[in-house]
Design an enzyme around this catalytic site. Structure first.
Site, PDB file in Angstrom:
ATOM      1  N   ASP A   1      12.517  84.047  38.031  1.00 67.30           N
ATOM      2  CA  ASP A   1      13.880  84.278  38.514  1.00 67.30           C
ATOM      3  C   ASP A   1      13.775  84.742  39.972  1.00 67.30           C
ATOM      4  OD1 ASP A   1      16.594  84.485  38.744  1.00 67.30           O
ATOM      5  OD2 ASP A   1      16.884  85.698  36.956  1.00 67.30           O
TER       6      ASP A   1
HETATM    7  C1  BGC Z   1      19.835  84.873  38.361  1.00 71.55           C
HETATM    8  C2  BGC Z   1      19.539  83.530  37.741  1.00 71.55           C
HETATM    9  C3  BGC Z   1      19.910  82.439  38.716  1.00 71.55           C
HETATM   10  C4  BGC Z   1      19.120  82.641  39.986  1.00 71.55           C
HETATM   11  C5  BGC Z   1      19.338  81.564  41.024  1.00 71.55           C
HETATM   12  C6  BGC Z   1      19.244  85.014  39.742  1.00 71.55           C
HETATM   13  O1  BGC Z   1      19.711  86.160  40.382  1.00 71.55           O
HETATM   14  O2  BGC Z   1      19.349  85.893  37.512  1.00 71.55           O
HETATM   15  O3  BGC Z   1      20.225  83.393  36.524  1.00 71.55           O
HETATM   16  O4  BGC Z   1      19.670  81.190  38.147  1.00 71.55           O
HETATM   17  O5  BGC Z   1      19.497  83.892  40.548  1.00 71.55           O
HETATM   18  O6  BGC Z   1      20.578  81.639  41.592  1.00 71.55           O
END
Ligand code: BGC
Length: 705
Positions: free
Chosen positions: A262
């Site tokens: 993530d």
């Molecule tokens: C979130 C994810 C997301 C990623 C990309 C993160 O902060 O937890 O769910 O896909 O950002 O935007």
């Protein structure tokens, strides 16, 4: 590209170029403005820009085209960039939030939403969506329940699979499909206190019973990517948790696709204090087999040296290979500009968004006040009466200016309507009182802003704001004929207000067509069919809560409710205000007794449960019969009742249908203390129900091995 040629391509890459494939950045590194969904601070050297593997968070086709062209003009090996984005419930056309979609209990509907989202996103150059979110949730303080399928693992698994089928279609090479990335592996929804990014600790039995099944479902449906979560499990942040990733995800669940961290999760291993330096962080994540580093410079700066020092070239090749295979599956080598020429029928998407929104709202209560009549003299009042902030937190490309507010929707359908939008600053109470007094019916629209739910939007209080509660009080003094419409990304606590209104409609965030869909439902042109995928608690103190309450040594029963040493609150009931599965309709459905094909189920055989459902009303509608079961005696504690099967049944007025559910012994299996998932012989009880707490009839069956 033929596999042999692809292998040659891999072999031709230098160590640095291989590492580059594992690096993902936003378009900002190419001079464009991307979507920022986390902390910044990574420095990507100019020299590495043209050897990175993927980009996240672009907006439009032209931007993708420009970045891809610039990249390919500078890249030696002509390996196209992968473009990824959060396409969570639509791209430009915004559908209801996932929790609202889950209220439909309808896999086909969700598959269609995912397919439509893919068509639109692919035409803007997106190849991979960071969806579905398969996190098991039972704490609405956590803002990300908005992106979930609710509190039941079976429902969540079925819906997660539907998203994957919808996004990916039957052939990823089709330029209208997207590769799906299921997230967040694993346990993210169990953040302590419901506070986002907080510590998680769950037992292995709980992990295997409730958290893994939706991921397993996504993998069985062919999901291409998995995203690791921010949190720790068993004391180790998942992004560095070799045991969970290697033996559970890659081992037991047999996931052999691309694993992505993530946002900044690799660098955050330093904040967790399990890595002292970026090099430690990169080493731990790489050892755990995280393939792509999203938005940190740990891999880009450190991985080449780590690979050389530790002789990890085979592992690096394996990671790069997974990424190259994905690019190949998507047909990027043949067409790096995949999807950009696609034509999208936006009008058709609007129609779909409307239909889906009408299936996602939930009618919790209706004391003969709805549907509204066209000529009803109506007051529409509240903080959310005229707002177009109805798209939800994950709608980057969606434009709230194109969304239809509740008031705008109702204005088209009702002939005598007054609208008073209120905010904290200037509430004209005497005007509201007069208008409420003069109206025949009052629609009170209240709830959350889109930024009050979603990521980094945890709440310790789930009740309506002070001004909204005051508004309900004021209206209830002036006019007893009121309907509460709540907007939110999570279950709210409505305990103090529910008695003061005659109807309650949960509107969640329904997307672009919010107003038209709600107006159609409130005026009875469409029938309500949504049911709660998450219980509405009576108070925050009950959380985390799931209807799947476990057996305890001192359960509260009707007989012992006056005793002291039982599992209960002194100041609150145990039950939720509105239970999982609850949802009303304008139709009236009746059920026959539940029948069973045999009272003895033998191993290798099947059991058939059947019953009749009748629509006794004058209106066509959808009934949602739900089958729950209890395994009477188990090796580890199990829920008192758990959902097994459900079906949305469309019934004309007066129509009766016979419904059958086929149950196999393996459907009744659970995770034992040795983590095996098996079915114990013995007594089972099956329930036909309208919600987790509203049982219609029950039968008992013995399972004989
Ligand atoms: C979130 C994810 C997301 C990623 C990309 C993160 O902060 O937890 O769910 O896909 O950002 O935007």
């Amino acid at each position: 590209m033929e596999i042999e040629k692809l292998k040659q391509r891999l072999l031709s890459l230098s160590l640095e170029e291989k590492v580059g494939q594992l690096v993902q950045v936003t378009p900002d590194f190419f001079g464009n403005k991307g979507e920022i969904t986390g902390p910044l601070g990574q420095k990507i050297a100019d020299s590495t820009r043209y050897q990175i593997g993927s980009v996240l968070g672009t907006h439009r086709a032209a931007e993708v085209k420009q970045i891809q062209a610039d990249y390919l003009a500078h890249s030696k090996h002509q390996i196209p960039l992968l473009f990824m984005a959060d396409v969570i419930h639509g791209y430009e056309t915004i559908f209801p939030i996932p929790l609202a979609l889950a209220s439909s209990f309808d896999e086909e509907l969700i598959e269609r939403v995912a397919q439509n989202s893919a068509v639109e996103a692919a035409s803007e150059g997106i190849h991979v969506t960071f969806s579905p979110m398969a996190d098991y949730v039972k704490d609405p303080r956590w803002g990300r329940v908005l992106e979930s399928n609710g509190e039941d693992p079976r429902l969540s698994t079925a819906l997660t699979k539907a998203y994957v089928r919808g996004y990916q279609g039957d052939d990823l090479k089709k330029e209208t499909s997207l590769a799906a990335c299921v997230k967040h592996f694993i346990g993210y929804g169990a953040a302590e206190g419901g506070r986002d990014y907080n510590t998680v600790d769950i037992s292995d039995v709980e992990l295997h019973q409730n958290y893994l099944p939706a991921f397993e479902g996504a993998i069985s449906a062919g999901v291409q990517l998995v995203m690791t979560s921010f949190n720790s499990v068993h004391g180790v942040p998942v992004t560095a948790n070799k045991a969970l990733i290697q033996s559970v995800l890659r081992g037991k669940l047999r996931f052999d696709g691309v694993l992505i961290s993530d946002w900044a999760a690799i660098a955050e291993l330093k904040n967790h204090r399990v890595a002292q330096t970026s090099r430690d962080a990169a080493k731990k994540a790489f050892d755990a087999s995280v393939d792509i580093d999203m938005m940190t410079d740990c891999y880009s700066e450190e991985l080449a040296a780590i690979v050389e020092e530790n002789h990890l070239m085979p592992q690096l090749d394996a990671a790069v290979w997974r990424i190259l295979l994905l690019k190949n599956e998507l047909g990027l080598f043949e067409n790096p500009y995949r999807g950009l020429e696609n034509k999208v029928d936006k009008d058709q998407l609007k129609v779909e968004a409307f239909e889906v929104a009408t299936r996602s709202a939930v009618l919790l209560k209706n004391e003969a006040i709805l549907p509204l009549k066209k000529e009803d003299k109506l007051l529409v009042v509240g903080t959310k009466a005229a707002t177009t902030d109805v798209l939800g937190a994950w709608s980057w490309i969606g434009d709230s200016d194109t969304a239809i507010s509740l008031a705008a929707g109702l204005e088209k359908e009702c002939s005598a309507i007054e609208i008073i939008a209120i905010d904290d600053e200037k509430t004209d109470w005497s005007k509201i009182k007069l208008a409420a007094h003069a109206a025949e019916k009052v629609v009170i629209a209240v709830g959350e802003d889109s930024q009050e739910a979603g990521e980094a939007a945890s709440r310790a209080k789930l009740n309506l704001s002070a001004i909204e509660q005051e508004l309900i009080d004021v209206i209830s003094h002036e006019n007893s004929e009121s309907i509460l419409v709540t907007f939110s990304g999570r279950p709210l606590v409505l305990t103090d207000v529910e008695e003061k209104v005659k109807a309650i409609v949960v509107a969640w965030f329904l997307g672009n067509q919010t107003g038209t869909a709600l107006a159609a439902l409130l005026t009875g042109q469409k029938n309500f069919s949504g049911h709660l995928p998450m219980s509405f608690p009576r108070s925050v103190g009950q959380l985390p809560y799931s209807y799947q309450e476990m057996s305890t040594g001192r359960p509260m029963t009707e007989e012992n409710a006056d005793q002291k040493y039982i599992s209960r609150y002194l100041d609150e009931e145990n039950s939720p205000l509105y239970a999982f599965g609850h949802g009303l309709s304008y139709s009236a459905f009746t059920y026959s007794e539940l029948r069973v094909s045999t009272d003895e189920l033998r191993s290798g055989c099947e059991l058939e449960l059947s019953f009749e459902v009748t629509n006794e009303s004058e209106l066509a509608g959808y009934a949602l019969p739900q089958i729950y079961f209890t395994d009477e005696y188990t090796e580890v504690i199990r829920p008192k009742r758990e959902l097994l099967a459900w079906q949305q049944v469309q019934l004309d007025c007066g129509e009766t249908k016979t419904i059958h559910f086929t149950i196999r012994p393996e459907d009744l299996a659970y995770v034992h203390s040795d983590l095996s998932r098996t079915t114990d012989p013995g007594e089972f009880r099956f329930y036909l129900a309208k919600s987790a707490l509203d049982i219609v009839s029950a039968v008992s069956v013995t399972y004989v091995e």
